[in-house]
Design an enzyme around this catalytic site. Structure first.
Site, PDB file in Angstrom:
ATOM      1  N   SER A  46       0.846  -1.186   0.000  1.00  0.00           N
ATOM      2  CA  SER A  46       0.000   0.000   0.000  1.00  0.00           C
ATOM      3  C   SER A  46       0.883   1.236   0.000  1.00  0.00           C
ATOM      4  O   SER A  46       2.013   1.208   0.504  1.00  0.00           O
ATOM      5  CB  SER A  46      -0.892   0.023   1.249  1.00  0.00           C
ATOM      6  OG  SER A  46      -1.564   1.260   1.371  1.00  0.00           O
TER       7      SER A  46
ATOM      8  N   TYR B 101      -2.442  -1.175  10.479  1.00  0.00           N
ATOM      9  CA  TYR B 101      -2.542  -1.560   9.068  1.00  0.00           C
ATOM     10  C   TYR B 101      -1.369  -0.970   8.288  1.00  0.00           C
ATOM     11  O   TYR B 101      -0.689  -1.675   7.530  1.00  0.00           O
ATOM     12  CB  TYR B 101      -3.860  -1.069   8.472  1.00  0.00           C
ATOM     13  CG  TYR B 101      -3.954  -1.243   6.969  1.00  0.00           C
ATOM     14  CD1 TYR B 101      -4.444  -2.420   6.422  1.00  0.00           C
ATOM     15  CD2 TYR B 101      -3.548  -0.227   6.098  1.00  0.00           C
ATOM     16  CE1 TYR B 101      -4.527  -2.590   5.043  1.00  0.00           C
ATOM     17  CE2 TYR B 101      -3.624  -0.389   4.722  1.00  0.00           C
ATOM     18  CZ  TYR B 101      -4.115  -1.574   4.202  1.00  0.00           C
ATOM     19  OH  TYR B 101      -4.179  -1.733   2.837  1.00  0.00           O
TER      20      TYR B 101
END
Length: 254
Positions: A139, A152
């Protein structure tokens, strides 16, 4: 990487980026096998894409990962691409005095140990292929953490680091390690909203596949490049600006 005539295994292939990638590869003449936890969703994707194979898998179960990998290899001996896509994105508060320990452990299991386990289960088979790929889906938050999803973001930073080591360790084999680092893409990972700040899924898949053809390390759509280049001694200013802007205009959630 050639975009056709591969045999591709994708985790988290029943929704979002995983499903869109699976369907794009399927349409280009690849044999695609998707993995997911819920059989009903696997069946739905298979009905919409005749010829696509499915397998039920919980990547948090190491024994199941090994068993499913053996099953997939037996069924598809030409397998040459593994895409570690499955992930979850709960919100948290790194400044709070309480911790949802069960959620935190599940997050690390899924987002970090999941790709590690899946890679290990397939890598010896991949080494026997003339040309093979492990593709890890991290990400942009690996480089620019979103403070309200601190853990996360940390798991994605860890997956980026792991990909660097994995790439080095496989340097003298037929296996190449690629890392896809998506920006905010309009999927149901958080809440599909049509927010103008999110990249439309179709645009993300189209640009990612274009870049995948020539990539040797990272697969980054253009809007990620300035954020990828932000790391270093002065990275804190952009991280603060980014997170303050999201406090002012929060991400919509269900």
């Amino acid at each position: 990487m050639k975009l056709s005539d591969n045999t591709i295994f994708i985790t988290g292939g029943t929704s979002g980026i995983g499903r869109a990638l699976a369907e794009a590869f399927h349409q280009r003449g690849n044999q695609v096998i998707i993995a997911g936890r819920r059989q009903a969703l696997l069946d739905e994707v298979a009905r919409a894409n005749p010829g696509m194979d499915t397998v039920q898998l919980d990547i948090n179960d190491p024994e199941q990962v090994r068993a499913v990998a053996a099953q997939v290899i037996l069924r598809h001996p030409s397998l040459n691409v593994v895409i570690n896509n499955a992930g979850i994105m709960p919100f948290d508060d790194a400044g709070a005095g309480s911790l949802n320990d069960e959620q935190a452990v599940g997050l690390v299991q899924t987002n970090l140990l999941g790709p590690v386990r899946v890679s290990a289960a397939f890598v010896e088979h991949l080494k026997a292929q003339p040309q093979a790929y492990i593709i890890n889906n991290s990400s942009v938050l690996a480089y620019l953490p979103l403070a309200v999803t601190a853990l996360y973001s940390a798991t994605k930073a860890a997956l980026h680091s792991y990909s660097l080591s994995q790439r080095f360790m496989l340097r003298d084999t037929s296996v190449r390690v690629l890392e896809v680092a998506p920006p905010w893409v309009d999927t149901d990972l958080i809440h599909k909203s049509g927010d103008a700040r999110a990249m439309p899924l179709d645009d993300f898949i189209r640009e990612t596949l274009e870049k995948l053809e020539t990539a040797t390390t990272e697969v980054l759509v253009d809007r990620v490049l300035p954020l990828r280049a932000n790391q270093g001694a002065n990275e804190h200013a952009l991280i603060e600006q980014f997170n303050l802007s999201l406090i002012a205009n929060p991400i919509p959630v269900a």
